[in-house]
Design an enzyme around this catalytic site. Structure first.
Site, PDB file in Angstrom:
ATOM      1  N   TRP A 183       0.856  -1.180   0.000  1.00 54.58           N
ATOM      2  CA  TRP A 183       0.000   0.000   0.000  1.00 54.58           C
ATOM      3  C   TRP A 183       0.896   1.236   0.000  1.00 54.58           C
ATOM      4  O   TRP A 183       1.870   1.297   0.753  1.00 54.58           O
ATOM      5  CB  TRP A 183      -0.913   0.049   1.227  1.00 54.58           C
ATOM      6  CG  TRP A 183      -1.612   1.383   1.333  1.00 54.58           C
ATOM      7  CD1 TRP A 183      -2.693   1.796   0.618  1.00 54.58           C
ATOM      8  CD2 TRP A 183      -1.233   2.491   2.163  1.00 54.58           C
ATOM      9  NE1 TRP A 183      -3.024   3.093   0.954  1.00 54.58           N
ATOM     10  CE2 TRP A 183      -2.138   3.545   1.906  1.00 54.58           C
ATOM     11  CE3 TRP A 183      -0.213   2.709   3.099  1.00 54.58           C
ATOM     12  CZ2 TRP A 183      -2.061   4.783   2.535  1.00 54.58           C
ATOM     13  CZ3 TRP A 183      -0.138   3.935   3.730  1.00 54.58           C
ATOM     14  CH2 TRP A 183      -1.054   4.951   3.449  1.00 54.58           C
ATOM     15  N   GLU A 224      -3.163  -3.197  -2.174  1.00 56.20           N
ATOM     16  CA  GLU A 224      -4.255  -2.589  -1.406  1.00 56.20           C
ATOM     17  C   GLU A 224      -4.595  -1.205  -1.964  1.00 56.20           C
ATOM     18  O   GLU A 224      -3.713  -0.403  -2.236  1.00 56.20           O
ATOM     19  CB  GLU A 224      -3.837  -2.457   0.063  1.00 56.20           C
ATOM     20  CG  GLU A 224      -4.888  -1.811   0.945  1.00 56.20           C
ATOM     21  CD  GLU A 224      -4.433  -1.674   2.390  1.00 56.20           C
ATOM     22  OE1 GLU A 224      -5.253  -1.298   3.238  1.00 56.20           O
ATOM     23  OE2 GLU A 224      -3.240  -1.949   2.670  1.00 56.20           O
ATOM     24  N   LYS A 226      -6.914   2.549  -1.899  1.00 57.54           N
ATOM     25  CA  LYS A 226      -7.438   3.529  -0.946  1.00 57.54           C
ATOM     26  C   LYS A 226      -8.052   4.687  -1.715  1.00 57.54           C
ATOM     27  O   LYS A 226      -7.523   5.106  -2.748  1.00 57.54           O
ATOM     28  CB  LYS A 226      -6.340   4.051  -0.016  1.00 57.54           C
ATOM     29  CG  LYS A 226      -6.868   4.859   1.160  1.00 57.54           C
ATOM     30  CD  LYS A 226      -5.784   5.156   2.180  1.00 57.54           C
ATOM     31  CE  LYS A 226      -6.358   5.840   3.407  1.00 57.54           C
ATOM     32  NZ  LYS A 226      -5.347   6.126   4.436  1.00 57.54           N
ATOM     33  N   ASP A 258      -9.366  -3.079   2.300  1.00 60.47           N
ATOM     34  CA  ASP A 258      -9.488  -2.543   3.654  1.00 60.47           C
ATOM     35  C   ASP A 258     -10.846  -1.859   3.720  1.00 60.47           C
ATOM     36  O   ASP A 258     -11.139  -0.983   2.906  1.00 60.47           O
ATOM     37  CB  ASP A 258      -8.351  -1.543   3.900  1.00 60.47           C
ATOM     38  CG  ASP A 258      -8.379  -0.928   5.289  1.00 60.47           C
ATOM     39  OD1 ASP A 258      -9.435  -0.410   5.689  1.00 60.47           O
ATOM     40  OD2 ASP A 258      -7.330  -0.922   5.961  1.00 60.47           O
ATOM     41  N   HIS A 261     -11.169   1.895   3.313  1.00 57.46           N
ATOM     42  CA  HIS A 261     -10.525   2.537   2.171  1.00 57.46           C
ATOM     43  C   HIS A 261     -11.465   2.810   1.003  1.00 57.46           C
ATOM     44  O   HIS A 261     -11.028   2.876  -0.148  1.00 57.46           O
ATOM     45  CB  HIS A 261      -9.335   1.692   1.699  1.00 57.46           C
ATOM     46  CG  HIS A 261      -8.144   1.811   2.583  1.00 57.46           C
ATOM     47  ND1 HIS A 261      -6.889   1.384   2.206  1.00 57.46           N
ATOM     48  CD2 HIS A 261      -8.002   2.321   3.833  1.00 57.46           C
ATOM     49  CE1 HIS A 261      -6.036   1.614   3.206  1.00 57.46           C
ATOM     50  NE2 HIS A 261      -6.691   2.181   4.195  1.00 57.46           N
ATOM     51  N   HIS A 285      -8.158  -6.289   5.165  1.00 57.82           N
ATOM     52  CA  HIS A 285      -7.795  -5.584   6.379  1.00 57.82           C
ATOM     53  C   HIS A 285      -9.101  -5.130   7.011  1.00 57.82           C
ATOM     54  O   HIS A 285      -9.794  -4.285   6.450  1.00 57.82           O
ATOM     55  CB  HIS A 285      -6.906  -4.377   6.090  1.00 57.82           C
ATOM     56  CG  HIS A 285      -5.456  -4.710   5.994  1.00 57.82           C
ATOM     57  ND1 HIS A 285      -4.474  -3.748   5.858  1.00 57.82           N
ATOM     58  CD2 HIS A 285      -4.806  -5.906   6.031  1.00 57.82           C
ATOM     59  CE1 HIS A 285      -3.288  -4.332   5.806  1.00 57.82           C
ATOM     60  NE2 HIS A 285      -3.458  -5.637   5.906  1.00 57.82           N
ATOM     61  N   ASP A 293     -11.627   6.958   6.894  1.00 58.07           N
ATOM     62  CA  ASP A 293     -10.705   5.869   7.236  1.00 58.07           C
ATOM     63  C   ASP A 293     -10.009   6.176   8.558  1.00 58.07           C
ATOM     64  O   ASP A 293      -8.832   6.516   8.606  1.00 58.07           O
ATOM     65  CB  ASP A 293      -9.673   5.707   6.111  1.00 58.07           C
ATOM     66  CG  ASP A 293      -8.677   4.606   6.407  1.00 58.07           C
ATOM     67  OD1 ASP A 293      -9.073   3.599   6.995  1.00 58.07           O
ATOM     68  OD2 ASP A 293      -7.495   4.775   6.062  1.00 58.07           O
ATOM     69  N   ASP A 295      -9.743   4.120  11.311  1.00 60.32           N
ATOM     70  CA  ASP A 295      -9.076   2.986  11.963  1.00 60.32           C
ATOM     71  C   ASP A 295      -9.438   2.846  13.437  1.00 60.32           C
ATOM     72  O   ASP A 295      -8.571   2.719  14.293  1.00 60.32           O
ATOM     73  CB  ASP A 295      -7.556   3.092  11.790  1.00 60.32           C
ATOM     74  CG  ASP A 295      -7.128   2.800  10.366  1.00 60.32           C
ATOM     75  OD1 ASP A 295      -7.386   1.683   9.896  1.00 60.32           O
ATOM     76  OD2 ASP A 295      -6.548   3.690   9.720  1.00 60.32           O
ATOM     77  N   ASP A 325      -6.511  -4.109  11.042  1.00 61.01           N
ATOM     78  CA  ASP A 325      -5.713  -2.896  10.826  1.00 61.01           C
ATOM     79  C   ASP A 325      -6.408  -1.709  11.469  1.00 61.01           C
ATOM     80  O   ASP A 325      -7.340  -1.140  10.894  1.00 61.01           O
ATOM     81  CB  ASP A 325      -5.505  -2.656   9.331  1.00 61.01           C
ATOM     82  CG  ASP A 325      -4.602  -1.453   9.055  1.00 61.01           C
ATOM     83  OD1 ASP A 325      -4.085  -0.862  10.022  1.00 61.01           O
ATOM     84  OD2 ASP A 325      -4.420  -1.110   7.872  1.00 61.01           O
TER      85      ASP A 325
END
Length: 417
Positions: A183, A224, A226, A258, A261, A285, A293, A295, A325
């Site tokens: 990524w 990955e 995003k 993810d 993302h 993820h 995003d 997290d 993640d």
């Protein structure tokens, strides 16, 4: 009533709808969930002292952050005592561990710089996953694999190649394949004049990284995507379309999604079935985006449960790599890890305890009233009794009792840091 007695009662209830709880638990205990090392120190790592960059942000300053490899590994061990099932450890390249007086820049990293991670994993019978670190570095201040500066771009290509070799080392030493995820944060804050050029350079960079010789049965390279990042709101080179098309055209690579993302209205759970149709393997993820995003710690929320359902009911347990993640520095980091890891496994258990064949038949037969009714009734079935019994059988704390151990560890270990 004991946990065993509660389990037996739940077992009978699930049997009435065709679900074998014993079999579900046997499957669950073998599903690997990859635990991300970077929750323990707020994505700082050990190879640099600069700020966190690349559109990533960690908020909070809860005491007790791991400062050394020894502290981070001790914290990981503490979590492993509280989480059942099969685990892997997911390591970023910035967590290289150097000997006294030794240093290597990211393009010169070698397997020996991760020997202590291999030793840690082998002693616990675990596998390792890996990630090149294309952020938080002086040469990543603007661009990495998309850089128009060829010297900068080649530096990061060499880093990617080094990480492939390290991933192969992980797999050979542990005997478990390594998932290596690429990524990059490259993009623009405002509307770009050239969208194609950076993506052409990114494609060429990936091609060069993957041109080195390595065992594709031991190293699964993922790409990955995003949609945006902080300071990269207008454009990212590694968009979903780029990642999916690159993987489709490049044998031996895997798409990684993810669930933070994408645009807020996009659900990764809805994408999994389509990706499985066209890819032998898919990587995830799992995180919790809150408006963006962000997290946050993974909860047992609707999207986490839907992601697990898609894996289980499509018979894709052996085709989907699951990693977590997130990084929350505002709460106890051991607790953050434990909550997320246990919730991912609870979501998988919910899916395994669902009469998936029956639900599919109802849909195919157009019996939508009955389908809705059964899906809703399943929400109050005694999954918790099955989970408690599973934790007891796995010798980890049942229900919220694990938090007592976190409090002890904070008082005796974290408070002194």
């Amino acid at each position: 009533m004991t946990n065993k007695e509660r389990y037996e009662a739940a077992k009978e209830m699930y049997a009435e709808i065709g679900v074998d709880t014993d079999q579900a638990l046997e499957v669950l205990k073998k599903i690997p969930v990859s635990m991300h090392c970077w929750q323990g120190d707020d994505v700082v790592g050990f190879d640099q002292d600069g700020p966190l960059t690349g559109g990533i942000q960690t908020t909070g300053n809860y005491p007790g952050k791991a400062r050394t490899p020894e502290e981070l590994m001790a914290d990981i061990d503490e979590v492993l005592k509280l989480v059942p099932g099969t685990k892997k450890i997911n390591v970023h390249a910035c967590y290289a561990i150097f000997g006294d007086g030794e240093r290597a820049d990211r393009d010169a990293l070698e397997p020996k710089h991760f020997a202590k991670w291999v030793e840690f994993a082998k002693e616990r019978g675990m596998g390792l996953d890996f990630n090149p670190t294309f952020f938080s570095h002086p040469k990543a201040s603007e661009y990495t694999l998309t850089s128009p500066d060829e010297e900068i771009r080649q530096f990061w290509i060499r880093h990617g190649q080094a990480c492939v070799r390290i991933s192969e080392y992980f797999a050979e030493e542990t005997g478990i394949p390594c998932v290596m995820n690429v990524w990059i944060p490259d993009g623009f804050k405002d509307i770009p004049a050239d969208r194609l050029g950076p993506r052409m350079r990114y494609k060429d960079s990936l091609d060069q990284i993957l041109s080195i010789d390595y065992d594709r049965s031991k190293v699964y390279v993922c790409v990955e995507s995003k949609v945006f990042g902080i300071g990269l709101e207008a454009y990212t080179a590694g968009s979903a379309e780029f990642a999916q098309n690159y993987v489709a055209k490049t044998p031996g690579t895997i798409p990684l999604m993810d669930n933070g993302h994408y645009h807020p209205t996009e659900m990764v759970s809805d994408k999994i079935s389509s990706m499985l149709l066209f890819n032998d393997k898919v990587a995830l993820h799992v995180t919790r985006p809150m408006r963006w995003d962000s997290d946050h710690v993974v909860l047992l929320d609707d999207e986490t449960k839907e992601i697990a359902k898609e894996i289980v009911r499509n018979d894709a347990i052996d085709r989907v790599f699951i990693a977590l993640d997130y990084f929350d520095a505002s709460i106890n980091r051991i607790s953050a890890w434990t909550v997320g890891m246990r919730n991912m496994q609870k979501a998988l258990l919910c899916a395994l305890l669902s009469p998936n064949k029956k639900l599919k038949e109802l849909q195919d037969q157009g019996r939508f009233t009955e389908l809705m009714m059964l899906q809703e009734e399943l929400k109050t079935y005694p999954m918790g009794a099955v989970w408690d019994y599973y934790c007891e059988q796995e010798n980890v704390p049942v229900r919220e009792n694990w938090y007592k151990e976190v409090q002890r560890y904070e008082e005796e270990v974290l408070s002194s840091r």
